[in-house]
Scaffold this active site. Sequence first.
Site, PDB file in Angstrom:
ATOM      1  N   ASP A  29       0.831  -1.177   0.094  1.00  0.00           N
ATOM      2  CA  ASP A  29      -0.380  -0.474  -0.075  1.00  0.00           C
ATOM      3  C   ASP A  29       0.679   0.976  -0.059  1.00  0.00           C
ATOM      4  O   ASP A  29       1.656   1.519   0.971  1.00  0.00           O
ATOM      5  CB  ASP A  29      -0.557   0.344   1.400  1.00  0.00           C
ATOM      6  N   GLU A  79      30.347   5.693   5.581  1.00  0.00           N
ATOM      7  CA  GLU A  79      30.018   3.741   6.508  1.00  0.00           C
ATOM      8  C   GLU A  79      29.633   3.431   4.704  1.00  0.00           C
ATOM      9  O   GLU A  79      29.536   1.843   5.245  1.00  0.00           O
ATOM     10  CB  GLU A  79      28.650   3.485   6.754  1.00  0.00           C
ATOM     11  N   CYS A 111      26.005   5.694  10.921  1.00  0.00           N
ATOM     12  CA  CYS A 111      25.625   7.125  10.730  1.00  0.00           C
ATOM     13  C   CYS A 111      26.152   8.445  11.600  1.00  0.00           C
ATOM     14  O   CYS A 111      25.606   9.498  10.934  1.00  0.00           O
ATOM     15  CB  CYS A 111      24.013   7.186  10.784  1.00  0.00           C
ATOM     16  N   THR A 152      13.336   2.609   3.315  1.00  0.00           N
ATOM     17  CA  THR A 152      14.870   3.814   3.411  1.00  0.00           C
ATOM     18  C   THR A 152      16.241   3.804   2.912  1.00  0.00           C
ATOM     19  O   THR A 152      17.333   3.973   3.503  1.00  0.00           O
ATOM     20  CB  THR A 152      14.540   3.461   4.956  1.00  0.00           C
ATOM     21  N   SER A 201      16.573  -2.144  15.245  1.00  0.00           N
ATOM     22  CA  SER A 201      17.052  -0.333  15.586  1.00  0.00           C
ATOM     23  C   SER A 201      15.993   0.766  15.171  1.00  0.00           C
ATOM     24  O   SER A 201      16.832   2.107  15.956  1.00  0.00           O
ATOM     25  CB  SER A 201      17.699  -0.930  14.064  1.00  0.00           C
ATOM     26  N   HIS A 233      18.877  12.566  13.640  1.00  0.00           N
ATOM     27  CA  HIS A 233      19.744  11.912  11.931  1.00  0.00           C
ATOM     28  C   HIS A 233      18.232  11.186  11.341  1.00  0.00           C
ATOM     29  O   HIS A 233      17.417  10.984  12.588  1.00  0.00           O
ATOM     30  CB  HIS A 233      20.142  10.777  12.546  1.00  0.00           C
ATOM     31  N   LYS A 242       9.226   9.704  15.718  1.00  0.00           N
ATOM     32  CA  LYS A 242       8.167   9.180  16.485  1.00  0.00           C
ATOM     33  C   LYS A 242       9.235   9.336  17.643  1.00  0.00           C
ATOM     34  O   LYS A 242       8.768   9.229  18.772  1.00  0.00           O
ATOM     35  CB  LYS A 242       9.257   7.624  16.597  1.00  0.00           C
ATOM     36  N   ASN A 275      17.652   8.171   2.802  1.00  0.00           N
ATOM     37  CA  ASN A 275      18.178   7.944   4.145  1.00  0.00           C
ATOM     38  C   ASN A 275      20.069   8.960   3.190  1.00  0.00           C
ATOM     39  O   ASN A 275      20.427   8.002   2.811  1.00  0.00           O
ATOM     40  CB  ASN A 275      19.260   6.660   4.821  1.00  0.00           C
ATOM     41  N   SER A 308      23.790   3.457  13.926  1.00  0.00           N
ATOM     42  CA  SER A 308      23.988   2.028  14.606  1.00  0.00           C
ATOM     43  C   SER A 308      25.138   1.263  15.308  1.00  0.00           C
ATOM     44  O   SER A 308      25.949   1.274  14.933  1.00  0.00           O
ATOM     45  CB  SER A 308      23.535   1.264  13.343  1.00  0.00           C
TER      46      SER A 308
HETATM   47  N1  CAA Z   1      -0.743   2.910   5.938  1.00  0.00           N
HETATM   48  C1  CAA Z   1      -0.290   4.125   7.105  1.00  0.00           C
HETATM   49  N2  CAA Z   1       0.947   3.569   7.126  1.00  0.00           N
HETATM   50  C2  CAA Z   1       1.208   1.620   7.324  1.00  0.00           C
HETATM   51  C3  CAA Z   1       0.644   1.604   6.316  1.00  0.00           C
HETATM   52  C4  CAA Z   1      -0.351   1.772   5.753  1.00  0.00           C
HETATM   53  N3  CAA Z   1      -1.265   1.072   4.658  1.00  0.00           N
HETATM   54  N4  CAA Z   1       0.815   0.236   6.246  1.00  0.00           N
HETATM   55  C5  CAA Z   1       2.092   0.021   7.462  1.00  0.00           C
HETATM   56  N5  CAA Z   1       1.888   1.444   7.790  1.00  0.00           N
HETATM   57  C6  CAA Z   1       3.089   1.779   9.235  1.00  0.00           C
HETATM   58  C7  CAA Z   1       3.327   1.370  10.378  1.00  0.00           C
HETATM   59  O1  CAA Z   1       2.306   1.240  11.432  1.00  0.00           O
HETATM   60  C8  CAA Z   1       4.750   1.644  10.388  1.00  0.00           C
HETATM   61  O2  CAA Z   1       4.517   2.707  11.296  1.00  0.00           O
HETATM   62  P1  CAA Z   1       4.346   2.899  13.013  1.00  0.00           P
HETATM   63  O3  CAA Z   1       6.531   2.350  12.547  1.00  0.00           O
HETATM   64  O4  CAA Z   1       4.892   4.524  13.382  1.00  0.00           O
HETATM   65  O5  CAA Z   1       4.533   1.710  13.942  1.00  0.00           O
HETATM   66  C9  CAA Z   1       5.136   2.481   9.871  1.00  0.00           C
HETATM   67  O6  CAA Z   1       4.051   2.264   8.354  1.00  0.00           O
HETATM   68  C10 CAA Z   1       6.069   1.112   9.191  1.00  0.00           C
HETATM   69  O7  CAA Z   1       5.897  -0.735   9.074  1.00  0.00           O
HETATM   70  P2  CAA Z   1       6.824  -1.712   9.215  1.00  0.00           P
HETATM   71  O8  CAA Z   1       7.587  -1.312  10.477  1.00  0.00           O
HETATM   72  O9  CAA Z   1       5.507  -2.833   9.257  1.00  0.00           O
HETATM   73  O10 CAA Z   1       7.242  -1.434   8.213  1.00  0.00           O
HETATM   74  P3  CAA Z   1       8.650  -2.845   8.146  1.00  0.00           P
HETATM   75  O11 CAA Z   1       8.661  -3.651   9.014  1.00  0.00           O
HETATM   76  O12 CAA Z   1       9.228  -3.107   6.567  1.00  0.00           O
HETATM   77  O13 CAA Z   1      10.151  -1.958   8.710  1.00  0.00           O
HETATM   78  C11 CAA Z   1      11.838  -0.479   8.381  1.00  0.00           C
HETATM   79  C12 CAA Z   1      10.094  -0.301   8.735  1.00  0.00           C
HETATM   80  C13 CAA Z   1      12.266  -0.734   9.759  1.00  0.00           C
HETATM   81  C14 CAA Z   1      11.952   1.069   8.791  1.00  0.00           C
HETATM   82  C15 CAA Z   1      12.521  -1.091   7.631  1.00  0.00           C
HETATM   83  O14 CAA Z   1      12.619  -0.384   6.515  1.00  0.00           O
HETATM   84  C16 CAA Z   1      13.998  -1.141   7.934  1.00  0.00           C
HETATM   85  O15 CAA Z   1      14.692  -1.972   8.463  1.00  0.00           O
HETATM   86  N6  CAA Z   1      14.395   0.099   7.666  1.00  0.00           N
HETATM   87  C17 CAA Z   1      16.093   0.209   7.685  1.00  0.00           C
HETATM   88  C18 CAA Z   1      16.959   0.445   9.457  1.00  0.00           C
HETATM   89  C19 CAA Z   1      16.659   1.271   9.358  1.00  0.00           C
HETATM   90  O16 CAA Z   1      16.282   3.229   8.806  1.00  0.00           O
HETATM   91  N7  CAA Z   1      16.293   2.032  11.131  1.00  0.00           N
HETATM   92  C20 CAA Z   1      16.422   3.595  11.551  1.00  0.00           C
HETATM   93  C21 CAA Z   1      16.620   2.850  12.625  1.00  0.00           C
HETATM   94  S1  CAA Z   1      18.062   3.367  12.478  1.00  0.00           S
HETATM   95  C22 CAA Z   1      19.288   4.052  12.244  1.00  0.00           C
HETATM   96  O17 CAA Z   1      18.536   5.270  12.446  1.00  0.00           O
HETATM   97  C23 CAA Z   1      20.442   4.361  11.165  1.00  0.00           C
HETATM   98  C24 CAA Z   1      20.498   4.288   9.546  1.00  0.00           C
HETATM   99  O18 CAA Z   1      20.251   5.347   8.956  1.00  0.00           O
HETATM  100  C25 CAA Z   1      20.187   2.925   8.869  1.00  0.00           C
END
Ligand code: CAA
Length: 386
Positions: A29, A79, A111, A152, A201, A233, A242, A275, A308
Site C-alpha cells: 500500500d 559507512e 551514521c 529507506t 534499530s 538523524h 517517533k 537516507n 547504529s
Molecule cells: N498506511 C499507513 N501506514 C502504514 C501502512 C499503511 N497502509 N502500513 C504500515 N504502515 C506504518 C506502520 O504502522 C509503521 O508505522 P509505525 O512505525 O509508526 O508503527 C510504518 O508504516 C512501518 O511499517 P512496518 O514497521 O511494518 O515496516 P517494516 O517492517 O517494513 O520496517 C523499517 C520498516 C524498520 C524502517 C525498515 O524499512 C528498515 O529496516 N529500514 C532500515 C533500518 C532503519 O532505517 N532503521 C532506523 C533506525 S537505525 C538508524 O537510524 C541508522 C540508519 O540510518 C540505518
Amino acid sequence: MNVGIDKINFFVPPYYIDMVDLAHARGVDPNKFTIGIGQDQMAVSKMTQDIVTFAMHAAKPLLTAADLAAIDMVIVGTESGIDESKASAVVLHRLLGVQPFARSFEIKEACYGATAGLQFAKSHIQAHPDSKVLVVASDIARYGLASGGEPTQGAGAVAMLVTAEPRILALDNDNVMLTQDIYDFWRPVGHPYPMVDGHLSNEVYINSFKQVWQESCRRNDRSTEDYAAICFHIPYTKMGKKALLAGLASEEQAQQERLLARYEESIVYSRRIGNLYTGSLYLGLISLIENSVALKANDRIGLFSYGSGAVAELFSGHLVAGYEQHVSKENHERLLEEREKLSITDYEKLFNEKIDIDEDKVFQDDLIYSVQEIKQTIRYYKEKNQ
Ligand code: CAA
C-alpha cells in the site's frame, strides 16, 4: 571564541524514484511508504558515482582559494567507503586542491561518522583558530532490491566548512554521548549490504534519544523551552518524529507541537532524498535553516546524531546573525527539481550495475565529477570536459 559551521552544502545524484511507483512494484500500500515511513522520493545513483564524486559536488562550490589555503584537515565520515585502507579524504584533498600540509582521514561509525568529524574539527579549531577544517559526510544507503530496508535507501553528501567565528552555526559545549554495543545494523567486511534488525534499530534509536535528552537536560539544566528546534538523524522521516514524540511525551503539549512544527521543516529535503546515512542529520539542518521562517539569530538548535551499533550524541549550536544569507534554498531546490525520475525497471537495472574493480575499464557519465576509469584497481576521477 565561537567555533562552528561557516559554510554548508549538500549534493544528491541526478536520479530518483517515486515511492508510490516503488510501492506498486513491491505490492505494498503506497500509504505505508508515504505516511508510515514518510518518504515521497528516493535518490538513486549510477555505479560511476561514488562517495568521492558526491563529496566533490558538495564541497567544491563552497570553497574559495583562501579556504583551500587555510584548510589543514579534511575529514570524510562514511559507512560506504571504497577502500579498506586508503581514506577517501586523501583523494578528495587532491581533487579539491587543498594545500599539502593537511591531515586527511576517514571516520566510520555507521551514521554517526560525520558528527565525530565535526567534534574533532571543533577541537582542532579551538587550538588553531586561523585554520579551517572541511568535514564531509558522503554515503550510498543500500539494503537490496525488495528488502525490508529498500524504502529507506538514498545517496548523497553534505559538506561543512568548520571555522572560528562561523557565519551559520556556533557550536555549544554541551555534548552528551552514549555508546551501546548492540547489533541493530552492521555490515561485515565483504558484504555489499548491511545486516539489519529494523525494528530493533527503531527501538534503540528512540531509547538512545530519550537517554541523551534526559541526561542533557540534567547536566545542562535545560528543558524543551531552551531549544528553538531539534534536528534528528533521519534514516526515514517518520523516525525522528517517533523519537521526538516518545522522548518529549511528558512535556507540555504546546512545546511538543512547536518542536514538531520545526521538525517538519527539517525533513523537507529528506522526504525527497531518503537516507544519506552520515549526512542525514546535516541535511536536516540545511532543510530547517532554509525552510523555517520561525527561526531567528541566536536561537539554539539541538542536534541528535545516531549511528547504529550504536553511538548517539546530543549537542547544540546557536544560529549566527545573518545565517540565512549563507545558505542557498534556490540552488538546492533546483538540484532536486532537475533530477530525472526513473521507472522502477530502470532503477533496478542501475542498482544491479556494479564496477568490477579488478577489470580495467573506461566509463562515460554526464555528471561533472564521476569515475572515469578503473586501471589496476585504482579509481580515476574526471571533471567534466577535462
Ligand atoms: N498506511 C499507513 N501506514 C502504514 C501502512 C499503511 N497502509 N502500513 C504500515 N504502515 C506504518 C506502520 O504502522 C509503521 O508505522 P509505525 O512505525 O509508526 O508503527 C510504518 O508504516 C512501518 O511499517 P512496518 O514497521 O511494518 O515496516 P517494516 O517492517 O517494513 O520496517 C523499517 C520498516 C524498520 C524502517 C525498515 O524499512 C528498515 O529496516 N529500514 C532500515 C533500518 C532503519 O532505517 N532503521 C532506523 C533506525 S537505525 C538508524 O537510524 C541508522 C540508519 O540510518 C540505518
